[in-house]
Design a protein around this motif. Structure first.
Motif, mmCIF file in Angstrom:
data_model
loop_
_atom_site.group_PDB
_atom_site.id
_atom_site.type_symbol
_atom_site.label_atom_id
_atom_site.label_comp_id
_atom_site.label_asym_id
_atom_site.label_seq_id
_atom_site.Cartn_x
_atom_site.Cartn_y
_atom_site.Cartn_z
ATOM 1 N N ARG B 80 0.953 -1.060 -0.209
ATOM 2 C CA ARG B 80 0.000 -0.513 0.008
ATOM 3 C C ARG B 80 1.069 1.277 -0.068
ATOM 4 N NH1 ARG B 80 -1.979 -3.002 4.243
ATOM 5 N NH2 ARG B 80 -0.630 -1.258 6.010
ATOM 6 N N THR B 84 -0.417 8.360 -4.813
ATOM 7 C CA THR B 84 -1.555 8.580 -6.066
ATOM 8 C C THR B 84 -1.416 9.095 -8.041
ATOM 9 O OG1 THR B 84 -1.747 10.995 -5.117
ATOM 10 C CG2 THR B 84 -3.328 9.392 -4.389
ATOM 11 N N GLY B 85 -0.348 9.264 -8.053
ATOM 12 C CA GLY B 85 0.297 9.412 -9.595
ATOM 13 C C GLY B 85 0.431 8.307 -9.914
ATOM 14 N N MET B 90 -3.618 1.729 -6.114
ATOM 15 C CA MET B 90 -4.204 2.920 -5.498
ATOM 16 C C MET B 90 -5.276 3.238 -6.199
ATOM 17 S SD MET B 90 -3.014 3.885 -2.463
ATOM 18 C CE MET B 90 -3.014 5.983 -2.447
ATOM 19 N N PRO B 91 -6.485 3.434 -5.463
ATOM 20 C CA PRO B 91 -6.230 2.792 -3.412
ATOM 21 C C PRO B 91 -6.677 1.806 -3.616
ATOM 22 C CG PRO B 91 -9.404 4.239 -4.211
ATOM 23 C CD PRO B 91 -7.899 3.689 -5.697
ATOM 24 N N ALA B 92 -6.638 1.283 -2.456
ATOM 25 C CA ALA B 92 -6.365 0.110 -2.251
ATOM 26 C C ALA B 92 -7.437 0.221 -0.927
ATOM 27 C CB ALA B 92 -5.702 -0.760 -1.416
ATOM 28 N N TYR B 93 -8.417 -0.388 -1.615
ATOM 29 C CA TYR B 93 -9.579 -0.236 0.558
ATOM 30 C C TYR B 93 -10.273 -1.083 1.128
ATOM 31 C CZ TYR B 93 -13.003 2.916 -3.043
ATOM 32 O OH TYR B 93 -12.892 3.508 -3.946
ATOM 33 N N THR B 94 -10.071 -0.895 2.610
ATOM 34 C CA THR B 94 -10.174 -2.033 3.711
ATOM 35 C C THR B 94 -10.862 -2.799 2.547
ATOM 36 O OG1 THR B 94 -11.676 -0.537 4.447
ATOM 37 C CG2 THR B 94 -9.827 -0.598 5.059
ATOM 38 N N SER B 136 -6.898 -4.194 0.580
ATOM 39 C CA SER B 136 -6.166 -4.125 0.760
ATOM 40 C C SER B 136 -6.364 -4.513 2.455
ATOM 41 C CB SER B 136 -4.290 -3.472 1.179
ATOM 42 O OG SER B 136 -3.879 -3.600 1.575
ATOM 43 N N MET B 202 -6.595 4.267 -15.559
ATOM 44 C CA MET B 202 -7.486 5.526 -14.227
ATOM 45 C C MET B 202 -8.526 5.156 -14.523
ATOM 46 S SD MET B 202 -7.152 9.388 -14.071
ATOM 47 C CE MET B 202 -8.814 9.043 -15.308
ATOM 48 N N ILE B 206 -11.189 4.482 -11.663
ATOM 49 C CA ILE B 206 -12.713 4.984 -11.307
ATOM 50 C C ILE B 206 -14.090 4.135 -11.291
ATOM 51 C CG2 ILE B 206 -13.866 7.315 -11.696
ATOM 52 C CD1 ILE B 206 -10.836 8.659 -12.847
ATOM 53 N N ARG B 209 -14.597 1.516 -8.635
ATOM 54 C CA ARG B 209 -14.661 1.691 -7.738
ATOM 55 C C ARG B 209 -16.352 1.977 -8.408
ATOM 56 N NH1 ARG B 209 -10.027 5.356 -7.090
ATOM 57 N NH2 ARG B 209 -11.513 6.599 -7.398
#
Lengths: 234, 234
Positions: B80, B84-85, B90-94, B136, B202, B206, B209
């Motif tokens: 992790r 963010t570039g 990224m992003p890894a959610y819980t 993650s 990207m 998006i 997600r």
């Protein structure tokens, strides 16, 4: 609140090693063993990079000695659903409920000991009676008994409160500019007027759900600018 | 929502058996293996009373075949905190956030595949790129890498609490058409070639997600067709 993990008479060294690893994974250090099986190679192998925790595990002969100094003793059980008339196993809280109960308690010197029983028969009634609370992981009725190290993993995951990095979400005002830009592009595209409002709203919902980062908003607006430019040039 | 657990090229048979047991503990049945190590005695021993799940595990040669028919593909990673570039990790959610995101989607035909990588190196970048979302488990920085079967236990524990709603997610093939269409439009726009791959990725992240519905994909493709049309006319 300090969390102590107590394994009461564990039978398999591999489990002890696995559990040392799980403690380290979730940032805990206090591993206590009551009358464990011999700590053999299997234990060291399963501990991987948590050999320091396995090495530092304290060993006692009785559960009473192991829990000494605990403000709270939480017993774990895979058996649930007994009648409320019997006070030994009921009620067993979920790990989530235990986390809520421990939240707000004063840190520092407070110690909560969580006691896990033998792989085959769990904790005896006498051992359960030494506990202040019981905890049980909600599992499928068809096969409720978890591997010991997996049960510890689930409990420590629930009790740990570690944040996950620091994703920088886009500012509200950048998002608003993105949404305005999207609406403007729909206009320029000649998107049907009677559908425009609904579609703009849909786009807001989609991007809202996606929790955009500042960087993503920047790139999305770049694409929209390109659309603008090409439309104007056309 | 139907949950499929995919182990991508697992190296240790004991883990496969342990994971079969965890699935049964939490009431799941769909275990899929991609190019696994041989299923030996260790696997059957660790599976305990979940031999039926181990026996019923489907085996495929590619991750693509294993995820076929999934409405949502969720990759797991122990890495992790990258900037963010970069759009891959990224992003890894819980797991908790994934549970919240999956809550409310309609059960029945919807399939969410959760992909776990190899014990030593996890999923490759190429494999991660096939995923719609990343997950993650929040762990301690000092030792973030969990045993594979423990990671599965934590994830299934968290997801076993999903509420069922009536949101109908888009089909995989509609999503793939949308992503192709997006890439095509970037081409037509003259989007800089050296950025195109990264930006396409990207956009996948998006929209992945955002868990698009069939209706939303339909409307988005309508907007893209309009862009196509206007560009061609110009």
């Amino acid at each position: 609140m300090h969390i102590r993990i107590i394994l009461n008479e564990p039978l398999y060294a591999g489990n002890i090693g696995s559990i040392a690893r799980v403690l380290k994974n979730f940032g805990y250090r206090d591993l206590v063993l009551v009358n464990p099986c011999p700590i053999d190679d299997e234990a060291w192998m399963m501990a991987q990079h948590a050999y320091d925790l396995l090495d530092g595990a304290r060993v006692f002969e009785t559960l009473g000695d192991a829990t000494a100094g605990s403000n709270l003793i939480i017993g774990t059980t895979g058996m649930r659903g007994e009648t409320t008339g019997r006070h030994i196993r009921m009620p067993a809280y979920t790990p989530e409920r235990i986390r809520e109960k421990l939240s707000g308690t004063k840190g520092g010197a407070s110690v909560a000991s969580i006691v896990f029983g033998r792989e085959d028969h769990g904790l005896t009634n006498e051992e359960l009676m030494m506990c202040d609370m019981l905890m049980s992981i909600p599992t499928a009725e068809q096969y409720p008994i978890m591997n010991l190290s997996h049960a510890v993993a689930v409990v420590l995951y629930e009790l740990s409160d570690i944040g996950i990095g620091d994703i920088l979400l886009a500012d509200r005002c950048d998002l608003d500019l993105l949404y305005e830009h999207l609406e403007g592009v729909l206009c320029d595209l000649g998107y049907p007027a009677h559908k425009k409002h609904k579609t703009t709203l849909m786009l807001r919902r989609i991007f809202g759900r996606a929790e955009l980062t500042a960087r993503e908003v920047y790139t999305l607006r770049g694409i929209l600018r390109l659309v603008d430019y090409r439309l104007r040039r056309g």
